[in-house]
Design a protein around this motif. Structure first.
Motif, PDB file in Angstrom:
ATOM      1  N   VAL A  98      41.702  42.802  38.284  1.00  0.00           N
ATOM      2  CA  VAL A  98      41.550  41.585  39.080  1.00  0.00           C
ATOM      3  C   VAL A  98      42.928  41.044  39.457  1.00  0.00           C
ATOM      4  O   VAL A  98      43.163  40.660  40.610  1.00  0.00           O
ATOM      5  CB  VAL A  98      40.712  40.524  38.334  1.00  0.00           C
ATOM      6  CG1 VAL A  98      40.782  39.179  39.039  1.00  0.00           C
ATOM      7  CG2 VAL A  98      39.275  40.986  38.198  1.00  0.00           C
ATOM      8  N   TYR A  99      43.845  41.009  38.510  1.00  0.00           N
ATOM      9  CA  TYR A  99      45.204  40.542  38.779  1.00  0.00           C
ATOM     10  C   TYR A  99      45.836  41.366  39.908  1.00  0.00           C
ATOM     11  O   TYR A  99      46.418  40.813  40.842  1.00  0.00           O
ATOM     12  CB  TYR A  99      46.060  40.626  37.512  1.00  0.00           C
ATOM     13  CG  TYR A  99      47.509  40.290  37.746  1.00  0.00           C
ATOM     14  CD1 TYR A  99      47.919  38.963  37.817  1.00  0.00           C
ATOM     15  CD2 TYR A  99      48.461  41.281  37.918  1.00  0.00           C
ATOM     16  CE1 TYR A  99      49.245  38.638  38.048  1.00  0.00           C
ATOM     17  CE2 TYR A  99      49.779  40.974  38.152  1.00  0.00           C
ATOM     18  CZ  TYR A  99      50.173  39.654  38.209  1.00  0.00           C
ATOM     19  OH  TYR A  99      51.489  39.348  38.451  1.00  0.00           O
ATOM     20  N   THR A 100      45.692  42.688  39.833  1.00  0.00           N
ATOM     21  CA  THR A 100      46.264  43.579  40.844  1.00  0.00           C
ATOM     22  C   THR A 100      45.643  43.318  42.215  1.00  0.00           C
ATOM     23  O   THR A 100      46.347  43.270  43.228  1.00  0.00           O
ATOM     24  CB  THR A 100      46.065  45.052  40.433  1.00  0.00           C
ATOM     25  OG1 THR A 100      46.709  45.257  39.166  1.00  0.00           O
ATOM     26  CG2 THR A 100      46.641  46.011  41.450  1.00  0.00           C
ATOM     27  N   LEU A 101      44.321  43.121  42.246  1.00  0.00           N
ATOM     28  CA  LEU A 101      43.654  42.817  43.514  1.00  0.00           C
ATOM     29  C   LEU A 101      44.158  41.510  44.117  1.00  0.00           C
ATOM     30  O   LEU A 101      44.446  41.434  45.323  1.00  0.00           O
ATOM     31  CB  LEU A 101      42.140  42.729  43.308  1.00  0.00           C
ATOM     32  CG  LEU A 101      41.412  44.037  43.093  1.00  0.00           C
ATOM     33  CD1 LEU A 101      39.985  43.762  42.628  1.00  0.00           C
ATOM     34  CD2 LEU A 101      41.414  44.860  44.369  1.00  0.00           C
ATOM     35  N   VAL A 102      44.254  40.482  43.294  1.00  0.00           N
ATOM     36  CA  VAL A 102      44.707  39.186  43.785  1.00  0.00           C
ATOM     37  C   VAL A 102      46.148  39.261  44.266  1.00  0.00           C
ATOM     38  O   VAL A 102      46.471  38.747  45.350  1.00  0.00           O
ATOM     39  CB  VAL A 102      44.536  38.094  42.699  1.00  0.00           C
ATOM     40  CG1 VAL A 102      45.218  36.800  43.112  1.00  0.00           C
ATOM     41  CG2 VAL A 102      43.063  37.863  42.402  1.00  0.00           C
ATOM     42  N   GLU A 103      47.004  39.891  43.499  1.00  0.00           N
ATOM     43  CA  GLU A 103      48.409  40.011  43.907  1.00  0.00           C
ATOM     44  C   GLU A 103      48.528  40.784  45.215  1.00  0.00           C
ATOM     45  O   GLU A 103      49.295  40.414  46.099  1.00  0.00           O
ATOM     46  CB  GLU A 103      49.237  40.685  42.807  1.00  0.00           C
ATOM     47  CG  GLU A 103      49.506  39.792  41.627  1.00  0.00           C
ATOM     48  CD  GLU A 103      50.330  38.568  42.007  1.00  0.00           C
ATOM     49  OE1 GLU A 103      51.419  38.721  42.603  1.00  0.00           O
ATOM     50  OE2 GLU A 103      49.874  37.455  41.721  1.00  0.00           O
ATOM     51  N   GLY A 104      47.757  41.865  45.360  1.00  0.00           N
ATOM     52  CA  GLY A 104      47.766  42.642  46.604  1.00  0.00           C
ATOM     53  C   GLY A 104      47.305  41.813  47.777  1.00  0.00           C
ATOM     54  O   GLY A 104      47.909  41.845  48.864  1.00  0.00           O
ATOM     55  N   TYR A 105      46.247  41.059  47.577  1.00  0.00           N
ATOM     56  CA  TYR A 105      45.743  40.176  48.637  1.00  0.00           C
ATOM     57  C   TYR A 105      46.801  39.149  49.032  1.00  0.00           C
ATOM     58  O   TYR A 105      47.058  38.932  50.225  1.00  0.00           O
ATOM     59  CB  TYR A 105      44.466  39.472  48.189  1.00  0.00           C
ATOM     60  CG  TYR A 105      44.056  38.396  49.160  1.00  0.00           C
ATOM     61  CD1 TYR A 105      43.384  38.726  50.343  1.00  0.00           C
ATOM     62  CD2 TYR A 105      44.370  37.069  48.926  1.00  0.00           C
ATOM     63  CE1 TYR A 105      43.034  37.743  51.258  1.00  0.00           C
ATOM     64  CE2 TYR A 105      44.011  36.068  49.834  1.00  0.00           C
ATOM     65  CZ  TYR A 105      43.352  36.418  50.996  1.00  0.00           C
ATOM     66  OH  TYR A 105      43.027  35.437  51.888  1.00  0.00           O
ATOM     67  N   LEU A 106      47.400  38.499  48.040  1.00  0.00           N
ATOM     68  CA  LEU A 106      48.412  37.477  48.342  1.00  0.00           C
ATOM     69  C   LEU A 106      49.626  38.080  49.044  1.00  0.00           C
ATOM     70  O   LEU A 106      50.187  37.468  49.945  1.00  0.00           O
ATOM     71  CB  LEU A 106      48.823  36.749  47.059  1.00  0.00           C
ATOM     72  CG  LEU A 106      47.738  35.878  46.445  1.00  0.00           C
ATOM     73  CD1 LEU A 106      48.200  35.322  45.092  1.00  0.00           C
ATOM     74  CD2 LEU A 106      47.325  34.742  47.370  1.00  0.00           C
ATOM     75  N   ASP A 107      50.025  39.284  48.639  1.00  0.00           N
ATOM     76  CA  ASP A 107      51.130  39.948  49.310  1.00  0.00           C
ATOM     77  C   ASP A 107      50.787  40.227  50.762  1.00  0.00           C
ATOM     78  O   ASP A 107      51.597  39.993  51.659  1.00  0.00           O
ATOM     79  CB  ASP A 107      51.492  41.260  48.602  1.00  0.00           C
ATOM     80  CG  ASP A 107      52.190  41.032  47.265  1.00  0.00           C
ATOM     81  OD1 ASP A 107      52.636  39.892  46.998  1.00  0.00           O
ATOM     82  OD2 ASP A 107      52.250  41.998  46.476  1.00  0.00           O
ATOM     83  N   ASP A 108      49.564  40.742  51.008  1.00  0.00           N
ATOM     84  CA  ASP A 108      49.134  41.032  52.362  1.00  0.00           C
ATOM     85  C   ASP A 108      49.022  39.759  53.206  1.00  0.00           C
ATOM     86  O   ASP A 108      49.400  39.743  54.371  1.00  0.00           O
ATOM     87  CB  ASP A 108      47.784  41.764  52.372  1.00  0.00           C
ATOM     88  CG  ASP A 108      47.886  43.188  51.849  1.00  0.00           C
ATOM     89  OD1 ASP A 108      49.023  43.708  51.734  1.00  0.00           O
ATOM     90  OD2 ASP A 108      46.834  43.782  51.553  1.00  0.00           O
ATOM     91  N   ALA A 109      48.484  38.697  52.616  1.00  0.00           N
ATOM     92  CA  ALA A 109      48.319  37.432  53.328  1.00  0.00           C
ATOM     93  C   ALA A 109      49.674  36.831  53.689  1.00  0.00           C
ATOM     94  O   ALA A 109      49.833  36.235  54.757  1.00  0.00           O
ATOM     95  CB  ALA A 109      47.504  36.452  52.497  1.00  0.00           C
ATOM     96  N   GLY A 110      50.660  37.007  52.801  1.00  0.00           N
ATOM     97  CA  GLY A 110      51.999  36.476  53.064  1.00  0.00           C
ATOM     98  C   GLY A 110      52.721  37.238  54.141  1.00  0.00           C
ATOM     99  O   GLY A 110      53.565  36.691  54.848  1.00  0.00           O
ATOM    100  N   ALA A 111      52.374  38.515  54.321  1.00  0.00           N
ATOM    101  CA  ALA A 111      53.028  39.338  55.331  1.00  0.00           C
ATOM    102  C   ALA A 111      52.457  39.092  56.720  1.00  0.00           C
ATOM    103  O   ALA A 111      53.083  39.414  57.711  1.00  0.00           O
ATOM    104  CB  ALA A 111      52.863  40.826  54.974  1.00  0.00           C
ATOM    105  N   ALA A 112      51.279  38.499  56.769  1.00  0.00           N
ATOM    106  CA  ALA A 112      50.615  38.295  58.071  1.00  0.00           C
ATOM    107  C   ALA A 112      51.170  37.106  58.805  1.00  0.00           C
ATOM    108  O   ALA A 112      51.828  36.265  58.375  1.00  0.00           O
ATOM    109  CB  ALA A 112      49.112  38.087  57.863  1.00  0.00           C
TER     110      ALA A 112
END
Length: 92
Positions: free
Chosen positions: A78-92
């Motif tokens: 779950v931590y990995t999923l959330v971090e990946g999502y936040l990284d992707d959202a920040g890059a957009a």
């Protein structure tokens, strides 16, 4: 998402708990003390009660989400999923 209202019986207790927690949180001068004095004890209580009942919790709020998983591997996923999502959202 519709909010659930507290049942009439005990609703005042829930409101009082919210006020007590908010008051305790406001006394914390920084995020570290907030984590140590409020968040970790609250999560430990949730884990104890939910674990004893076999609950797996996913709570979705308007501005935050809380996930309670069954074991360390799930928590890491779950931590990995959330971090990946936040990284992707920040890059957009």
């Amino acid at each position: 998402m519709a909010k659930r209202k507290s049942p009439k019986k005990g609703g005042g207790d829930a409101d009082q708990l919210m006020r007590d927690l908010a008051q305790r949180m406001e006394t914390c001068p920084d995020v570290e003390s907030l984590n140590d004095q409020v968040i970790v004890p609250f999560m430990a209580a949730l884990e104890t009660v939910c674990g004893a009942r076999g609950y797996v919790m996913n709570i979705y709020g308007e501005t935050s989400n809380l996930v309670f998983t069954g074991d360390e591997a799930d928590a890491e996923a779950v931590y990995t999923l959330v971090e990946g999502y936040l990284d992707d959202a920040g890059a957009a």
